[in-house]
Design an enzyme around this catalytic site. Structure first.
Site: not given
Length: 255
Positions: A147, A7, A145
């Protein structure tokens, strides 16, 4: 084949970092997230000069994903099939016979919000997509990514990052676990057992210097690739550079 996920948190800002890292780390394939760049501004020619072919899907200011590879990606898919979404968060392609899905998973804001519910719906759509892809491409990597920090040891403080907190909530971790139950393995954990190894650190409160981070950038390998995943890790070096992304690249080496 070395495959990485990063990212970059704005390709416009971080292009010099990406150029430097591609030269020194020399991955064969890179999935990047948060390009925050419209397609007509994507630095395709610059990356081609470094030996990488690019496929990408971007938008102004937010989101944006791309796949960079030494060999051109085949059978490119932009977005999650059948899922209506204006946000550019998913891209897939096949490189040297390996299917690679690159994701920028929704953050979710806070547990119980509309964005959180969107995140869970989005992950359900990803699950259906990956299940279908695995039927066609047994050798598959899902990376990006996410999260989501998979376990308490993937956070700097499990008491803070608990089952009621965004990025570590029960439902988010459940969605990740459900995805892994399709036959996907966290490449990092195939080779690393230690706590306190992270891929993201907040810019605030000297997060990186104090190692107040989370491991939310993942490379998941399918059953058919598990034995070939001979090494995996996180390259902290770019996080030490001037004006860095808040994320460090996660990578897996296929033998």
């Amino acid at each position: 084949m070395k495959i990485a996920s990063w990212n970059v948190n704005s390709l416009n800002v971080r292009l010099p970092h990406l150029e430097q890292w591609l030269t020194t780390f020399a991955p064969d394939v890179v999935g990047i997230q948060e390009t925050k760049m419209e397609d007509h501004k994507f630095p395709d020619a610059v990356l081609a000069g470094l030996g990488y072919r690019s496929v990408f899907a971007g938008q102004k200011t937010y989101n944006g994903v791309a796949l960079l590879s030494r060999e051109p990606a085949q059978d490119v898919q932009i977005g999650i099939p059948g899922f209506e979404d204006e946000q550019k968060r998913a891209i897939a392609g096949t490189v040297n016979g390996v299917r690679i899905i690159n994701l920028y998973v929704v953050n979710g804001q806070d547990v119980g919000t509309d964005k959180y519910e969107y995140k869970l719906r989005w992950l359900e759509a990803v699950h259906a997509w990956v299940a279908d892809e695995l039927k066609k491409y047994p050798e598959l990597i899902v990376m990006g990514d996410f999260n989501i920090a998979p376990e308490g040891r993937d956070t700097h403080d499990p008491l803070v990052w608990n089952e009621n907190h965004i990025l570590t909530s029960t439902a988010e971790r459940g969605a990740l676990h459900k995805l892994q139950q399709l036959g996907l393995h966290d490449a990092f954990r195939l080779h690393n057992d230690e706590d306190g190894v992270f891929s993201w650190w907040d810019y605030r409160a000297a997060g990186f210097r104090r190692n107040l981070g989370l491991r939310i950038d993942l490379t998941l390998v399918s059953d058919a690739l598990k034995a070939r995943a001979v090494a995996a890790g996180i390259d902290r070096e770019p996080r030490t550079w001037d004006r860095p992304s808040d994320h460090a690249p996660a990578w897996v080496q296929l033998g």
